[in-house]
Design a protein around this motif. Structure first.
Motif, PDB file in Angstrom:
ATOM      1  N   SER A  14       0.818  -1.202   0.000  1.00  0.00           N
ATOM      2  CA  SER A  14       0.000   0.000   0.000  1.00  0.00           C
ATOM      3  C   SER A  14       0.857   1.260   0.000  1.00  0.00           C
ATOM      4  O   SER A  14       1.973   1.258   0.515  1.00  0.00           O
ATOM      5  N   PRO A  15       0.329   2.357  -0.554  1.00  0.00           N
ATOM      6  CA  PRO A  15       1.062   3.620  -0.533  1.00  0.00           C
ATOM      7  C   PRO A  15       1.537   4.024   0.865  1.00  0.00           C
ATOM      8  O   PRO A  15       2.686   4.474   0.992  1.00  0.00           O
ATOM      9  N   GLU A 105       1.355  11.553  -3.703  1.00  0.00           N
ATOM     10  CA  GLU A 105       0.509  10.657  -2.932  1.00  0.00           C
ATOM     11  C   GLU A 105      -0.795  10.366  -3.679  1.00  0.00           C
ATOM     12  O   GLU A 105      -1.276   9.235  -3.683  1.00  0.00           O
ATOM     13  N   ARG A 106      -1.355  11.372  -4.303  1.00  0.00           N
ATOM     14  CA  ARG A 106      -2.585  11.189  -5.082  1.00  0.00           C
ATOM     15  C   ARG A 106      -2.364  10.162  -6.181  1.00  0.00           C
ATOM     16  O   ARG A 106      -3.199   9.277  -6.400  1.00  0.00           O
ATOM     17  N   GLU A 107      -1.250  10.303  -6.892  1.00  0.00           N
ATOM     18  CA  GLU A 107      -0.953   9.373  -7.976  1.00  0.00           C
ATOM     19  C   GLU A 107      -0.789   7.953  -7.449  1.00  0.00           C
ATOM     20  O   GLU A 107      -1.281   6.999  -8.046  1.00  0.00           O
ATOM     21  N   CYS A 112      -2.941   2.559  -6.782  1.00  0.00           N
ATOM     22  CA  CYS A 112      -3.299   1.457  -5.881  1.00  0.00           C
ATOM     23  C   CYS A 112      -4.748   1.016  -6.106  1.00  0.00           C
ATOM     24  O   CYS A 112      -5.030  -0.181  -6.147  1.00  0.00           O
ATOM     25  N   ILE A 113      -5.641   1.963  -6.275  1.00  0.00           N
ATOM     26  CA  ILE A 113      -7.047   1.633  -6.547  1.00  0.00           C
ATOM     27  C   ILE A 113      -7.154   0.862  -7.854  1.00  0.00           C
ATOM     28  O   ILE A 113      -7.795  -0.189  -7.929  1.00  0.00           O
ATOM     29  N   SER A 118      -7.635  -4.370 -10.783  1.00  0.00           N
ATOM     30  CA  SER A 118      -7.062  -5.285 -11.775  1.00  0.00           C
ATOM     31  C   SER A 118      -6.706  -6.635 -11.167  1.00  0.00           C
ATOM     32  O   SER A 118      -6.953  -7.681 -11.773  1.00  0.00           O
ATOM     33  N   GLU A 119      -6.140  -6.620  -9.957  1.00  0.00           N
ATOM     34  CA  GLU A 119      -5.757  -7.867  -9.294  1.00  0.00           C
ATOM     35  C   GLU A 119      -6.962  -8.742  -8.964  1.00  0.00           C
ATOM     36  O   GLU A 119      -6.811  -9.941  -8.753  1.00  0.00           O
TER      37      GLU A 119
END
Length: 145
Positions: A14-15, A105-107, A112-113, A118-119
């Motif tokens: 995670s970020p 952080e936004r990127e 991550c979303i 996709s995962e």
């Protein structure tokens, strides 16, 4: 998850885990004397309250997506909306001492979303195309950060 171990979302770290690494690196540099205290900012930018709240929101999102079976676009976008609104609230929460999500952080959060979707078998590009948007815009309808 605590700051002592990585928070795993699907296959991605995670970020907030990336941000914890920046805080830890800065602390090592301060302790070694290779960074002047007046140049240190990571702990202020990424207080643990912000990191934990972000971890919790992303973990709840991953659990929402994992629970979907043959999801409709509306179900997927509902989960995206919920996590984005949660992240909006985190970003605006005064509990974090004014810290929030900046461009990098936004990127990372958007990536991550996208990666979480996709995962779990969601074709994000196709979903976005059905909505007439680019895949990078999937959070834009709700995102304040």
């Amino acid at each position: 998850m605590s700051a002592l171990g990585p928070t795993i979302l699907g296959m991605a770290i995670s970020p907030p885990e990336n941000w914890r690494a920046l805080v830890a690196q800065e602390a090592r540099e301060l302790a070694a004397g290779t960074l002047a205290p007046e140049c240190a900012a990571m702990a202020e930018l990424f207080p643990e309250s912000l990191l934990k709240a972000t971890d919790d929101a992303l973990q709840a999102f991953e659990e929402d997506i994992r629970a979907l079976r043959e999801p409709s676009d509306e179900e997927v976008l509902g989960a995206v909306e919920r996590v984005v609104l949660d992240l909006n609230a985190i970003n605006e929460d005064d509990e974090h001492g004014g810290a929030g999500f900046c461009t990098d952080e936004r990127e990372q959060l958007c990536e991550c979303i996208d990666q979480t979707l996709s995962e779990h078998g969601i074709d994000v590009a196709a979903l976005a195309a059905r909505r007439g948007i680019d895949r990078a815009e999937i959070t834009d309808s709700w995102r304040d950060w």
